[in-house]
Motif scaffolding. Structure first.
Motif, PDB file in Angstrom:
ATOM      1  N   GLY A 201       1.091  -1.167   0.032  1.00 58.76           N
ATOM      2  CA  GLY A 201       0.179   0.057  -0.052  1.00 58.76           C
ATOM      3  C   GLY A 201       0.607   1.328  -0.124  1.00 58.76           C
ATOM      4  N   ASP A 202       1.962   1.364   0.769  1.00 60.81           N
ATOM      5  CA  ASP A 202       2.798   2.441   0.635  1.00 60.81           C
ATOM      6  C   ASP A 202       3.401   2.721  -0.599  1.00 60.81           C
ATOM      7  N   ALA A 203       3.778   1.992  -1.384  1.00 59.52           N
ATOM      8  CA  ALA A 203       4.383   1.807  -2.765  1.00 59.52           C
ATOM      9  C   ALA A 203       3.454   2.292  -3.683  1.00 59.52           C
ATOM     10  N   ALA A 204       2.043   1.860  -3.338  1.00 60.44           N
ATOM     11  CA  ALA A 204       1.042   2.055  -4.412  1.00 60.44           C
ATOM     12  C   ALA A 204       0.651   3.414  -4.398  1.00 60.44           C
ATOM     13  N   GLN A 205       0.993   4.115  -3.407  1.00 61.65           N
ATOM     14  CA  GLN A 205       0.692   5.591  -3.193  1.00 61.65           C
ATOM     15  C   GLN A 205       1.162   6.367  -4.527  1.00 61.65           C
ATOM     16  N   MET A 206       2.340   5.693  -5.167  1.00 61.91           N
ATOM     17  CA  MET A 206       2.585   6.076  -6.347  1.00 61.91           C
ATOM     18  C   MET A 206       1.417   6.379  -7.472  1.00 61.91           C
TER      19      MET A 206
ATOM     20  N   LEU B 144       9.292  -3.895 -14.735  1.00 61.72           N
ATOM     21  CA  LEU B 144       9.048  -4.631 -13.509  1.00 61.72           C
ATOM     22  C   LEU B 144      10.258  -4.435 -12.660  1.00 61.72           C
ATOM     23  N   THR B 145       9.890  -4.493 -11.416  1.00 58.54           N
ATOM     24  CA  THR B 145      11.095  -4.217 -10.472  1.00 58.54           C
ATOM     25  C   THR B 145      10.735  -5.119  -9.206  1.00 58.54           C
ATOM     26  N   ASP B 146      11.778  -5.315  -8.520  1.00 59.17           N
ATOM     27  CA  ASP B 146      11.804  -6.034  -7.204  1.00 59.17           C
ATOM     28  C   ASP B 146      12.030  -5.188  -6.030  1.00 59.17           C
ATOM     29  N   GLY B 147      12.171  -3.962  -6.598  1.00 58.08           N
ATOM     30  CA  GLY B 147      12.446  -2.845  -5.356  1.00 58.08           C
ATOM     31  C   GLY B 147      14.070  -2.210  -5.656  1.00 58.08           C
ATOM     32  N   LYS B 148      14.753  -3.192  -6.354  1.00 57.78           N
ATOM     33  CA  LYS B 148      16.231  -2.448  -6.461  1.00 57.78           C
ATOM     34  C   LYS B 148      16.374  -2.662  -8.176  1.00 57.78           C
ATOM     35  N   THR B 149      16.284  -3.805  -8.860  1.00 60.69           N
ATOM     36  CA  THR B 149      16.597  -3.972 -10.096  1.00 60.69           C
ATOM     37  C   THR B 149      15.182  -3.549 -10.914  1.00 60.69           C
ATOM     38  N   VAL B 150      15.340  -2.690 -11.989  1.00 63.59           N
ATOM     39  CA  VAL B 150      14.301  -2.253 -12.837  1.00 63.59           C
ATOM     40  C   VAL B 150      14.668  -2.982 -14.108  1.00 63.59           C
ATOM     41  N   VAL B 151      13.718  -3.707 -14.480  1.00 63.48           N
ATOM     42  CA  VAL B 151      13.614  -4.436 -15.888  1.00 63.48           C
ATOM     43  C   VAL B 151      12.718  -3.776 -16.851  1.00 63.48           C
ATOM     44  N   PRO B 152      12.982  -2.796 -17.755  1.00 64.06           N
ATOM     45  CA  PRO B 152      11.850  -2.273 -18.707  1.00 64.06           C
ATOM     46  C   PRO B 152      11.331  -3.202 -19.678  1.00 64.06           C
ATOM     47  N   LEU B 153      10.056  -3.453 -19.643  1.00 68.56           N
ATOM     48  CA  LEU B 153       9.369  -4.176 -20.545  1.00 68.56           C
ATOM     49  C   LEU B 153       9.309  -3.538 -21.807  1.00 68.56           C
ATOM     50  N   ALA B 154       8.280  -3.196 -22.293  1.00 70.28           N
ATOM     51  CA  ALA B 154       8.045  -2.402 -23.846  1.00 70.28           C
ATOM     52  C   ALA B 154       7.521  -1.304 -23.727  1.00 70.28           C
ATOM     53  N   THR B 155       7.543  -0.247 -24.530  1.00 69.50           N
ATOM     54  CA  THR B 155       6.942   0.961 -24.958  1.00 69.50           C
ATOM     55  C   THR B 155       5.640   0.564 -25.493  1.00 69.50           C
ATOM     56  N   ALA B 156       4.514   1.287 -25.398  1.00 67.40           N
ATOM     57  CA  ALA B 156       3.163   1.255 -25.804  1.00 67.40           C
ATOM     58  C   ALA B 156       2.594   2.507 -25.956  1.00 67.40           C
ATOM     59  N   GLN B 157       1.737   2.650 -26.978  1.00 66.71           N
ATOM     60  CA  GLN B 157       0.807   3.841 -27.108  1.00 66.71           C
ATOM     61  C   GLN B 157      -0.683   3.495 -27.078  1.00 66.71           C
TER      62      GLN B 157
ATOM     63  N   VAL C 247      12.250   4.117  -8.032  1.00 65.28           N
ATOM     64  CA  VAL C 247      12.501   2.757  -7.236  1.00 65.28           C
ATOM     65  C   VAL C 247      13.574   3.290  -6.396  1.00 65.28           C
ATOM     66  N   ASP C 248      14.585   3.673  -6.711  1.00 62.37           N
ATOM     67  CA  ASP C 248      15.837   3.965  -5.797  1.00 62.37           C
ATOM     68  C   ASP C 248      15.444   5.016  -4.734  1.00 62.37           C
ATOM     69  N   GLU C 249      14.723   6.073  -4.833  1.00 61.00           N
ATOM     70  CA  GLU C 249      14.455   7.068  -4.029  1.00 61.00           C
ATOM     71  C   GLU C 249      13.280   6.353  -3.210  1.00 61.00           C
ATOM     72  N   LEU C 250      12.353   5.749  -3.651  1.00 70.88           N
ATOM     73  CA  LEU C 250      11.392   5.042  -2.424  1.00 70.88           C
ATOM     74  C   LEU C 250      12.415   4.097  -1.744  1.00 70.88           C
ATOM     75  N   ALA C 251      13.207   3.323  -2.037  1.00 68.66           N
ATOM     76  CA  ALA C 251      13.988   2.639  -1.481  1.00 68.66           C
ATOM     77  C   ALA C 251      14.695   3.250  -0.428  1.00 68.66           C
ATOM     78  N   SER C 252      15.329   4.279  -0.703  1.00 63.57           N
ATOM     79  CA  SER C 252      16.181   5.051   0.247  1.00 63.57           C
ATOM     80  C   SER C 252      15.205   5.673   1.417  1.00 63.57           C
ATOM     81  N   GLU C 253      13.819   5.686   0.847  1.00 64.83           N
ATOM     82  CA  GLU C 253      12.986   6.244   1.957  1.00 64.83           C
ATOM     83  C   GLU C 253      12.445   5.096   2.890  1.00 64.83           C
ATOM     84  N   GLY C 254      12.800   3.800   2.747  1.00 66.09           N
ATOM     85  CA  GLY C 254      12.452   2.500   3.420  1.00 66.09           C
ATOM     86  C   GLY C 254      11.194   2.054   2.631  1.00 66.09           C
TER      87      GLY C 254
END
Ligand code: AMP
Ligand code: GLY
Length: 428
Positions: free
Chosen positions: A99-104, A202-215, A259-266
């Motif tokens: 829930g805290d991360a979903a505030q994005m 996709l992300t696990d909170g550290k690594t970010v794996v970009p999927l694809a662009t879409a319009q 993702v990094d900013e959120l991680a640094s805020e716990g």
């Protein structure tokens, strides 16, 4: 990595969830599949579960009682309600942020503040909790201007105002309570111009794996006219004449920084982070973040993706995601949304749908169900505004587009409505 099969509970009922279910079912790790509430296209693949999908306790309890090994959350409402927190607290792996991360997605003001701290380019803004100072500010800045209800408003809480009158009307609407608590705080921001482009990652909170662009194509009518909708059609990938390699690199960096900013805020953000960008003359700027897969973006991104989705989702949950878990087919996907006449306004339900099998017999065509149900006599009927996502994958954009429209013509129901210009921007 383990090879054991896991039983999976998927929450949601849209075309996005149908596409997720198809991809999950392809996984060698998929055990029994459950869906709550699901739609008319999922019966053959998953067992439907009666469950309040927005209740953290109900979902966690049901998942534990049925030995589910993975809960996949499709829509935003259960994420913001804290369903992922409850599932994880019960010791069950979950795909989707807490829930805290979903505030994005759940609070535009929260997202803006994170973006500012992360140094991410976005529209300049001010936020207000009272109508009078908000109106005064809007008068001072003038139109064009964008008014947004802070919270979740099912895609309806954004007013892109071309005139001061529209803007003030938007402010009054937000504060009038029509968006409930979502409108108690109002964000006013500068209007950005340019083509839009979404990037799912996709992300696990550290690594970010970009999927694809879409319009996506948000307006109801051809030529981007008419009211905003949940999305009328989409294609992937977005070609280089619209999004340069440099733009793409910026977009990926933006998502990593958030993702990094959120991680640094716990705050661990694990799941799908959907960045909606405007490709402005000054480079990509964020319009919004969503805490989930896009709908209908998912319907063109997942069919092109080569990955074991169960492994990938478990890795997002337990912090072991690596870029090599995902690769891509070199093809194109176009999806055209068939809607009920009247959508996004009021529409009738219960119209019998024919021709889905004929459409799916075309090479590369999959018809994802959104607003469908199975009637008592077993026929598939309409039950929502966005009814079907007719999706074609092919080696060239032109073939994918032609085949998606060919398939649309084979499907019939009373009131069938769709845009005829999906993807035309991709053609140079
Ligand atoms: P959102 O739900 O925040 O993505 O907003 C819905 C749509 O409103 C976006 O897809 C854009 O088309 C439009 N929009 C949102 N913010 C802005 C902005 N700052 N400038 C121009 N258009 C915007
Ligand atoms: N296609 C827009 C969204 O999923 O929010």
């Amino acid at each position: 990595m383990s090879n054991a099969k896991v039983d999976i509970l998927l929450l949601g009922s849209g075309g996005r969830e149908h596409a997720l279910l198809v991809k999950l079912a392809e996984s060698s790790r998929a055990g029994k599949l459950y869906v709550a509430p699901g739609n008319g296209g999922m019966d053959a693949m998953a067992q439907k579960v009666e469950l309040d999908a927005e209740s953290p306790v109900a979902v966690a309890t049901w998942a534990r009682e049925h030995n589910v090994g993975l809960v996949v959350i499709g829509p935003e409402a259960p994420l913001v309600a804290g369903v992922a927190d409850a599932v994880r607290s019960a010791g069950i792996p979950c795909f989707g942020p807490n829930g805290d991360a979903a505030q994005m997605e759940g609070s535009k003001k929260f997202a803006k503040q994170v973006m500012a701290r992360a140094g991410v380019p976005t529209a300049a803004y001010r936020s207000f909790t009272e109508q009078e100072p908000c109106e005064a500010y809007v008068r001072q800045v003038g139109a064009p201007i964008v008014i947004k209800a802070d919270g979740l408003a099912a895609g309806k809480g954004v007013i892109v105002a071309k005139t001061l009158e529209e803007a003030l009307e938007g402010v009054r609407e937000c504060f009038s309570g029509v968006f409930g608590d979502a409108g108690a705080t109002v964000v006013v921001e500068e209007t950005l111009e340019g083509p839009e482009c979404s990037l799912l990652a996709l992300t696990d909170g550290k690594t970010v794996v970009p999927l694809a662009t879409a319009q996506d194509h948000k307006r109801a009518l051809d030529g981007d006219k008419g009211p905003n909708t949940g999305g009328m059609g989409v294609y992937s990938p977005v070609p280089e004449h619209l999004v340069s390699a440099e733009d793409l690199a910026t977009m990926v960096e933006v998502e990593q920084r958030v993702v990094d900013e959120l991680a640094s805020e716990g705050i661990t953000y694990s799941g799908c982070l959907y960045g909606g960008f405007m490709l402005t003359a000054e480079g990509p700027k964020v319009l919004e973040f969503n805490a989930r897969f896009g709908d209908p973006e998912t319907q063109v991104v997942l069919p092109r993706m080569k990955a074991d989705l169960v492994d990938v989702f478990l890795a997002c949950d337990d912090g072991t995601l690596t870029p090599d878990m995902v690769s891509w087919d070199n093809d194109w996907a176009v999806s055209v949304v068939l809607t009920s006449a009247g959508y996004p306004g009021s529409y009738e339900k219960g119209k019998v749908i024919t021709g889905i099998e004929k459409a799916e017999a075309l090479e590369g065509v999959t018809v994802y169900h959104a607003g469908t149900a199975v009637s008592e006599d077993g026929s598939i009927v309409t039950s929502g505004g966005r009814v079907l996502d007719v999706t074609a994958v092919a080696p060239t954009f032109e073939e994918a587009r032609a085949r998606a429209y060919e398939a649309c013509e084979l499907i019939d129901f009373e009131g069938k409505t769709y845009r005829s210009d999906i993807g035309l921007r991709a053609v140079k």
